[in-house]
Design an enzyme around this catalytic site. Structure first.
Site, short mmCIF file in Angstrom:
data_model
loop_
_atom_site.label_atom_id
_atom_site.label_comp_id
_atom_site.label_asym_id
_atom_site.label_seq_id
_atom_site.Cartn_x
_atom_site.Cartn_y
_atom_site.Cartn_z
N ASP A 8 0.79 -1.11 0.02
CA ASP A 8 0.01 0.19 -0.13
C ASP A 8 0.97 1.17 -0.13
O ASP A 8 2.12 1.46 0.59
CB ASP A 8 -0.91 -0.06 1.44
CG ASP A 8 -2.10 0.99 1.04
OD1 ASP A 8 -2.44 1.53 -0.15
OD2 ASP A 8 -2.72 1.49 1.90
N GLY A 9 0.30 2.23 -0.59
CA GLY A 9 1.10 3.64 -0.78
C GLY A 9 0.26 4.62 0.08
O GLY A 9 -1.24 4.47 -0.23
N GLU A 52 2.48 3.74 -4.16
CA GLU A 52 2.27 2.52 -4.49
C GLU A 52 3.10 1.48 -5.29
O GLU A 52 3.38 0.55 -5.02
CB GLU A 52 0.77 2.71 -5.40
CG GLU A 52 -0.46 3.25 -4.71
CD GLU A 52 -1.11 2.45 -3.68
OE1 GLU A 52 -0.55 0.96 -3.48
OE2 GLU A 52 -2.22 2.89 -3.00
N ASP A 74 -4.32 -2.70 -3.24
CA ASP A 74 -5.48 -2.20 -3.43
C ASP A 74 -5.39 -0.97 -4.51
O ASP A 74 -6.36 -0.08 -4.83
CB ASP A 74 -5.78 -1.34 -2.06
CG ASP A 74 -5.18 -0.11 -1.61
OD1 ASP A 74 -4.24 0.09 -2.10
OD2 ASP A 74 -5.36 0.26 -0.32
N HIS A 129 -9.42 -0.24 2.70
CA HIS A 129 -10.19 0.15 3.76
C HIS A 129 -11.41 -0.78 3.74
O HIS A 129 -12.55 -0.06 4.15
CB HIS A 129 -10.44 1.56 3.63
CG HIS A 129 -9.30 2.23 3.28
ND1 HIS A 129 -8.18 2.67 4.31
CD2 HIS A 129 -8.81 3.11 2.00
CE1 HIS A 129 -7.30 3.29 3.77
NE2 HIS A 129 -7.79 3.51 2.37
N ASP A 139 -1.38 -0.27 5.09
CA ASP A 139 -2.00 1.10 5.08
C ASP A 139 -1.25 1.60 6.41
O ASP A 139 -0.76 2.85 6.12
CB ASP A 139 -3.34 0.93 4.93
CG ASP A 139 -4.17 2.46 5.36
OD1 ASP A 139 -3.84 3.27 4.25
OD2 ASP A 139 -4.57 2.88 6.33
#
Length: 161
Positions: A8-9, A52, A74, A129, A139
């Protein structure tokens, strides 16, 4: 060996604010033992898409032998680039998108392709999320890094066309 890399970024004030990435690498050894490694770093001024990409790159660059790899992200920016074959088109068009504009983040896309080359890699998209434990963990790693005090400079590397 089969490896899962969750990524995740994050970026605050995207575009061009502080940002960070989080990566969780998992594999099961021959004895059935789960091994995990976490990676994260924060940057002073960057974008969400660059973070990302850095999350994926960091996971792939951590591998020290050829593996079968599943990247779980994501980021549609990352997963669609491979699953929808955008990268293939960019390469055919000399790093131009379908609108004949230069592809953004060429330096990181090229670094990702180099890191990916020795491995058999698949890309899986997960909704962000949405309670996915490893995605939520990435995250937290990314946002904690973005909010940290020891932020790095995001230097656009040399582009090879």
């Amino acid at each position: 060996m089969f490896v899962k890399i969750y990524t995740d970024g994050a970026a605050r004030g995207n575009p061009e604010g502080p940002g960070g990435y989080g990566t969780v690498l998992q594999y099961v050894d021959s004895k059935g033992q789960l091994h995990e490694r976490e990676f994260s770093a924060g940057y002073k001024k960057t974008t969400n898409n660059r973070m990302e990409l850095m999350a994926v790159i960091t996971g792939l660059e951590a591998l020290n032998k050829t593996c079968e790899v599943e990247i779980i992200s994501d980021s549609k920016y990352v997963t669609d680039a491979f699953n929808q074959h955008w990268v293939d088109g960019w390469l055919k068009r000399g790093w131009k998108n379908s609108s004949k504009e230069p592809v953004k983040n060429i330096d990181l896309w090229q670094r990702l392709l180099r890191a990916k080359a020795p491995h058999q890699v698949t890309f899986t998209w997960v909704k962000g999320h949405a309670g996915h434990p490893e995605n939520e963990r990435c995250d937290r790693l990314a946002t904690t890094a973005a909010d940290g005090n020891n932020l790095l400079d995001d230097i656009v590397g040399e582009v090879v066309l």
